[in-house]
Design an enzyme around this catalytic site. Sequence first.
Site, mmCIF file in Angstrom:
data_model
loop_
_atom_site.group_PDB
_atom_site.id
_atom_site.type_symbol
_atom_site.label_atom_id
_atom_site.label_comp_id
_atom_site.label_asym_id
_atom_site.label_seq_id
_atom_site.Cartn_x
_atom_site.Cartn_y
_atom_site.Cartn_z
ATOM 1 N N SER A 261 0.842 -1.186 0.000
ATOM 2 C CA SER A 261 0.000 0.000 0.000
ATOM 3 C C SER A 261 0.876 1.234 0.000
ATOM 4 O O SER A 261 2.076 1.162 0.232
ATOM 5 C CB SER A 261 -0.907 0.020 1.217
ATOM 6 O OG SER A 261 -0.155 0.459 2.327
ATOM 7 N N LYS A 262 0.231 2.355 -0.280
ATOM 8 C CA LYS A 262 0.971 3.620 -0.321
ATOM 9 C C LYS A 262 1.662 3.877 1.004
ATOM 10 O O LYS A 262 2.738 4.422 1.054
ATOM 11 C CB LYS A 262 0.007 4.770 -0.618
ATOM 12 C CG LYS A 262 -0.484 4.765 -2.022
ATOM 13 C CD LYS A 262 -1.153 6.096 -2.350
ATOM 14 C CE LYS A 262 -2.064 5.945 -3.539
ATOM 15 N NZ LYS A 262 -3.441 5.643 -3.177
ATOM 16 N N ARG A 263 0.999 3.461 2.074
ATOM 17 C CA ARG A 263 1.567 3.738 3.390
ATOM 18 C C ARG A 263 2.936 3.091 3.569
ATOM 19 O O ARG A 263 3.747 3.527 4.354
ATOM 20 C CB ARG A 263 0.625 3.244 4.491
ATOM 21 C CG ARG A 263 -0.438 4.258 4.864
ATOM 22 C CD ARG A 263 -1.291 3.746 5.995
ATOM 23 N NE ARG A 263 -1.918 2.479 5.658
ATOM 24 C CZ ARG A 263 -1.801 1.377 6.370
ATOM 25 N NH1 ARG A 263 -1.086 1.376 7.469
ATOM 26 N NH2 ARG A 263 -2.410 0.284 6.004
ATOM 27 N N HIS A 264 3.168 1.976 2.862
ATOM 28 C CA HIS A 264 4.426 1.275 3.065
ATOM 29 C C HIS A 264 5.469 1.608 2.010
ATOM 30 O O HIS A 264 6.246 0.778 1.591
ATOM 31 C CB HIS A 264 4.178 -0.240 3.115
ATOM 32 C CG HIS A 264 3.271 -0.635 4.233
ATOM 33 N ND1 HIS A 264 2.100 -1.312 4.026
ATOM 34 C CD2 HIS A 264 3.347 -0.404 5.554
ATOM 35 C CE1 HIS A 264 1.500 -1.484 5.187
ATOM 36 N NE2 HIS A 264 2.232 -0.947 6.132
#
Length: 493
Positions: A261-264
């Site tokens: 995901s973008k968060r990672h």
Amino acid sequence: MKTRFAPSPTGFLHVGGLRTALFAYLYARKQGGTFMLRVEDTDRTRLVDGAVENMVRALQWAGITIDEGVDLESDSVVQKGTLGPYIQSERLELYSKYTQELVDAKKAYYAFDTSEELEEMRNRQMLNKQPTRYERHAMKNSFTLSAEELQTKLDAKEPHVVRFAVPEDGRVAFTDLVRGEISFSTKEIDDQVLQKADGFPTYHLAHVVDDHLMEVTHVIRGEEWLPSTPKHVLLFEAFGWDVPSYGHLSLLINEQKQKLSKRHGDVSIEDFKENGILPEALVNFVALLGWNPGDERELFTVAELEEAFSLSGVGNSASVFNREKLAWMNKQYLMSLPLEEIGKRAWPHFVNSGIDVSDLTASDSMYLQAIDMERSRVSALQELPEALGFVFADSLSYEPSLLVWKKADAAEAKHMLTEAKALLEGISEWTLENIESSLRGWITEKGYGAGNVLWPLRISLSGQKNSPSPFEIAAAIGKGKTKGRIEEAIAQL
Ligand code: GLU
């Protein structure tokens, strides 16, 4: 046969989307079919300006060509083909027409429940540990209201949705091209909303109508859609249409086993591009996320993938996105692509790096030589300007003590550099081979220690401990600059 990629334009294309598009594209190519792109923009709340352009640009960058549907030409969105429009927001009337067809056939129905009523239903189901599912026979809809009540509400334009009347008994089965036989009891399937209160279709209705009208034969998409597929199969059947073949691709996970995901970190194709990943490397890497070529080969061009790809080589367990593998893959392409090509692609990174390249061009031989000596030492394009800053600098700054080889002293370094300078000045044809053979020949002839000569030379030419060999640097920076740098070094000793 025809496959399609059907993104919702909600942001940048990410690596999972690229894989879906790539597999759909490769499958179409392998079967001699058509690869289509459709834009699914019926969820108006999630739209992002410029997202369609960005997505197509990313696909083009990756070498995926679109045969039909939405594409970019001279940076403007175009639609190619006779079965369009290929943008769902331009097809709204069609969706209403087909929804109405299902309502008329009693395969879909009106529902007037408010969001509070629906929430109350769900809370009650949760409390009773029941699955949360629309209760067709308990709620406010075509089944429970009398004909007059229903008509009054419709005439008064009371807000309502249209729901799919999932057959109450029976099974729905299909063969997934990746996962094999899949079957669900229709009891497990919710009465899906087909048309929202604002009159817009849901994804479920719209994409079924489109896949049929656009003659899509094979739907390759992410595993997150697998639980909805029985509803889609039932919808095709309700319309009396042929059901396409489905292939659901497994999840991509990171090394911590989390969903990508973008968060990672950077998963958008733009980010990879900005970080100097070559499209050839990214496509090759992404192709191997879940697809096994069945032999030991690891390096594939897009053309080779088109030849070798098959869905039978696609596994159904989650694929791990390994950044080190991507860096390795990128290195392979950095070393193997033509030097001019690497020079051209690295150029914007140099221009943006603050290094003064104003009197050079991307095809300048000095620039290309510099790239050539460093390309096997980096793993991404954007590392090149940083690694090669010393080549383009007007003067170098380093600690003079760095010039002194560990087994020598300053006087010796000065002596070696002075002699080496004289020797280099005598070279008439300034090539890497000549520079290296003259220096090495002379070192042997004199019985000097290689380090005693080459170390101070390396530092005077690069100003740093870790650099390409002094021969390569001298060849790249040219005779004049080599001489000047040795003189500056001597002056510091
Ligand atoms: N618009 C959907 C998405 O962006 C497409 C799903 C499908 O391929 O059917 O995920």
